[in-house]
Design a protein around this motif. Sequence first.
Motif, PDB file in Angstrom:
ATOM      1  N   UNK A 248      -0.386 -13.091   0.608  1.00  0.00           N
ATOM      2  CA  UNK A 248       0.176 -13.483   1.908  1.00  0.00           C
ATOM      3  C   UNK A 248      -0.702 -13.147   3.098  1.00  0.00           C
ATOM      4  N   UNK A 249      -1.948 -12.749   2.850  1.00  0.00           N
ATOM      5  CA  UNK A 249      -2.826 -12.405   3.980  1.00  0.00           C
ATOM      6  C   UNK A 249      -3.565 -13.677   4.391  1.00  0.00           C
ATOM      7  N   UNK A 250      -3.089 -14.272   5.475  1.00  0.00           N
ATOM      8  CA  UNK A 250      -3.579 -15.596   5.871  1.00  0.00           C
ATOM      9  C   UNK A 250      -4.352 -15.574   7.181  1.00  0.00           C
ATOM     10  N   UNK A 251      -4.301 -14.461   7.906  1.00  0.00           N
ATOM     11  CA  UNK A 251      -4.979 -14.453   9.214  1.00  0.00           C
ATOM     12  C   UNK A 251      -5.317 -13.024   9.644  1.00  0.00           C
ATOM     13  N   UNK A 252      -6.012 -12.928  10.770  1.00  0.00           N
ATOM     14  CA  UNK A 252      -6.474 -11.634  11.263  1.00  0.00           C
ATOM     15  C   UNK A 252      -5.354 -10.651  11.534  1.00  0.00           C
ATOM     16  N   UNK A 253      -4.244 -11.134  12.050  1.00  0.00           N
ATOM     17  CA  UNK A 253      -3.139 -10.211  12.349  1.00  0.00           C
ATOM     18  C   UNK A 253      -2.636  -9.540  11.071  1.00  0.00           C
ATOM     19  N   UNK A 254      -2.528 -10.322  10.003  1.00  0.00           N
ATOM     20  CA  UNK A 254      -2.063  -9.748   8.727  1.00  0.00           C
ATOM     21  C   UNK A 254      -3.086  -8.735   8.203  1.00  0.00           C
ATOM     22  N   UNK A 255      -4.384  -9.006   8.422  1.00  0.00           N
ATOM     23  CA  UNK A 255      -5.431  -8.056   8.004  1.00  0.00           C
ATOM     24  C   UNK A 255      -5.237  -6.737   8.758  1.00  0.00           C
ATOM     25  N   UNK A 256      -5.075  -6.836  10.078  1.00  0.00           N
ATOM     26  CA  UNK A 256      -4.926  -5.637  10.916  1.00  0.00           C
ATOM     27  C   UNK A 256      -3.723  -4.812  10.449  1.00  0.00           C
ATOM     28  N   UNK A 257      -2.617  -5.484  10.156  1.00  0.00           N
ATOM     29  CA  UNK A 257      -1.397  -4.762   9.752  1.00  0.00           C
ATOM     30  C   UNK A 257      -1.593  -4.018   8.427  1.00  0.00           C
ATOM     31  N   UNK A 258      -2.308  -4.649   7.492  1.00  0.00           N
ATOM     32  CA  UNK A 258      -2.552  -3.966   6.207  1.00  0.00           C
ATOM     33  C   UNK A 258      -3.463  -2.755   6.408  1.00  0.00           C
ATOM     34  N   UNK A 259      -4.454  -2.899   7.286  1.00  0.00           N
ATOM     35  CA  UNK A 259      -5.374  -1.781   7.535  1.00  0.00           C
ATOM     36  C   UNK A 259      -4.628  -0.645   8.237  1.00  0.00           C
ATOM     37  N   UNK A 260      -3.805  -0.984   9.213  1.00  0.00           N
ATOM     38  CA  UNK A 260      -3.016   0.048   9.910  1.00  0.00           C
ATOM     39  C   UNK A 260      -2.124   0.793   8.914  1.00  0.00           C
ATOM     40  N   UNK A 261      -1.660   0.085   7.884  1.00  0.00           N
ATOM     41  CA  UNK A 261      -0.772   0.701   6.886  1.00  0.00           C
ATOM     42  C   UNK A 261      -1.539   1.550   5.874  1.00  0.00           C
ATOM     43  N   UNK A 262      -2.869   1.387   5.834  1.00  0.00           N
ATOM     44  CA  UNK A 262      -3.658   2.259   4.958  1.00  0.00           C
ATOM     45  C   UNK A 262      -4.516   1.555   3.935  1.00  0.00           C
ATOM     46  N   UNK A 263      -4.554   0.217   3.958  1.00  0.00           N
ATOM     47  CA  UNK A 263      -5.432  -0.491   3.006  1.00  0.00           C
ATOM     48  C   UNK A 263      -6.886  -0.281   3.402  1.00  0.00           C
ATOM     49  N   UNK A 264      -7.756  -0.092   2.403  1.00  0.00           N
ATOM     50  CA  UNK A 264      -9.192   0.046   2.663  1.00  0.00           C
ATOM     51  C   UNK A 264      -9.844  -1.325   2.785  1.00  0.00           C
ATOM     52  N   UNK A 265      -9.204  -2.311   2.153  1.00  0.00           N
ATOM     53  CA  UNK A 265      -9.729  -3.674   2.175  1.00  0.00           C
ATOM     54  C   UNK A 265      -8.566  -4.608   1.900  1.00  0.00           C
ATOM     55  N   UNK A 266      -8.786  -5.893   2.117  1.00  0.00           N
ATOM     56  CA  UNK A 266      -7.744  -6.888   1.850  1.00  0.00           C
ATOM     57  C   UNK A 266      -8.381  -8.059   1.104  1.00  0.00           C
ATOM     58  N   UNK A 267      -7.551  -8.828   0.428  1.00  0.00           N
ATOM     59  CA  UNK A 267      -8.078 -10.019  -0.259  1.00  0.00           C
ATOM     60  C   UNK A 267      -7.365 -11.266   0.241  1.00  0.00           C
ATOM     61  N   UNK A 268      -8.118 -12.340   0.304  1.00  0.00           N
ATOM     62  CA  UNK A 268      -7.556 -13.649   0.687  1.00  0.00           C
ATOM     63  C   UNK A 268      -7.855 -14.652  -0.419  1.00  0.00           C
ATOM     64  N   UNK A 269      -6.870 -15.460  -0.752  1.00  0.00           N
ATOM     65  CA  UNK A 269      -7.119 -16.555  -1.711  1.00  0.00           C
ATOM     66  C   UNK A 269      -6.459 -17.850  -1.218  1.00  0.00           C
ATOM     67  N   UNK A 270      -5.119 -17.860  -1.142  1.00  0.00           N
ATOM     68  CA  UNK A 270      -4.409 -19.110  -0.816  1.00  0.00           C
ATOM     69  C   UNK A 270      -4.920 -19.758   0.457  1.00  0.00           C
TER      70      UNK A 270
END
Length: 330
Positions: A248-270
């Motif tokens: 469900x990570x489709x844009x920059x805002x979603x990336x920022x939210x995952x990082x704020x929550x503690x993710x070291x990295x995120x993945x995008x596919x869809x």
Amino acid sequence: MTDLTTRYLGLTLKSPIIAGSSGLTKSIDNLKKIESHGAGAVVLKSLFEEQIHFESQKQIRDNEAATGYGYAEAYDLISNYSRDHHLGEYLDLIKKAKAELTIPVIASINCYSASEWVDFAKKIEDAGADALELNVFILPTDTEMNGDEYKQIYLDIIKKVKASTKLPVAVKIGSYFTDMGNWVTKLSWTEVDGIVMFNRFFTPDIDIERLKHIGGGRFSTEEEFYNVMRWIGILSDGVQCDLCASTGIHNGDAVIKQLLSGAKAVQMASVLYQKGFVEIENANKRLSQWMQSHGYTKLDDFVGSMSMSKAENPAAFTRVQFMKHFAGIE
Ligand SMILES: Cc1cc2nc3c(=O)[nH]c(=O)nc-3n(C[C@H](O)[C@H](O)[C@H](O)COP(=O)(O)O)c2cc1C
């Protein structure tokens, strides 16, 4: 000037955005485009354990059909040949990707047992991959098996793979565990270097006109990132390995939210299928712009700063029922 560098699986990534494993990550052309659009790393299309078995079986059937008979030695020979042959193409992809790209290349295996495929991990290492992602899922359809028995398979796979390779290993898990908190924490105590939360499963659907089974929605929607963010936020402070957000990570805002929550990295596919690789670039831009506006110069300035243990109101993570105050709806 903002620095988007992150550390994930012991690797240095110039951006926290990774192109997740999919059909898009199996050609060198695409991999080069993914890099040129600013991805920090790429996870190659998975080599499927089932695929390897299927290929072996197919060759055996073909051989039996051609010769009119089959025997045990032929079975062993052909199944080993077929396994190595298929793997050979995958190893070539790794070698070519390493030759053409400067970003880390993460190989991927889709598996459900700790069987002989585990030997491939060493070959993947020798081909030059920077890390290995294990996409593990066993649909718990066996009415005789309990949850602990299923989970033991994950632990066995991790143990065997780590024994056969020095590569950093991430395990990509699904979101259907009764004891998610306990399980992810326990997984992080193994030798695994990272946990990717979560894989998104193929689901069946029915075409009610043709009365046929078909594949359900292939792509995630933007709303699906909430569940990932919840669990990253709850677990990131307590685990002993990196967490990588996926689904469900489709844009920059979603990336920022995952990082704020503690993710070291995120993945995008869809979103890469739906809108193109340019979405990696757009998300990087949005992340930089947001960091500047908040006075952050590097990811460490804010990664994990809004995890559950640091939240003003931890109940925001654990509440599951709608209430006017939280949901903001009547
Ligand atoms: C067409 C397609 C093919 C995929 N193939 C793989 C695969 O081979 N291995 C894997 O681990 N995940 C695979 N995935 C799952 C993605 O890597 C990712 O975990 C999932 O789609 C959720 O992320 P998203 O919401 O950004 O799509 C695939 C996804 C799609 C849409």
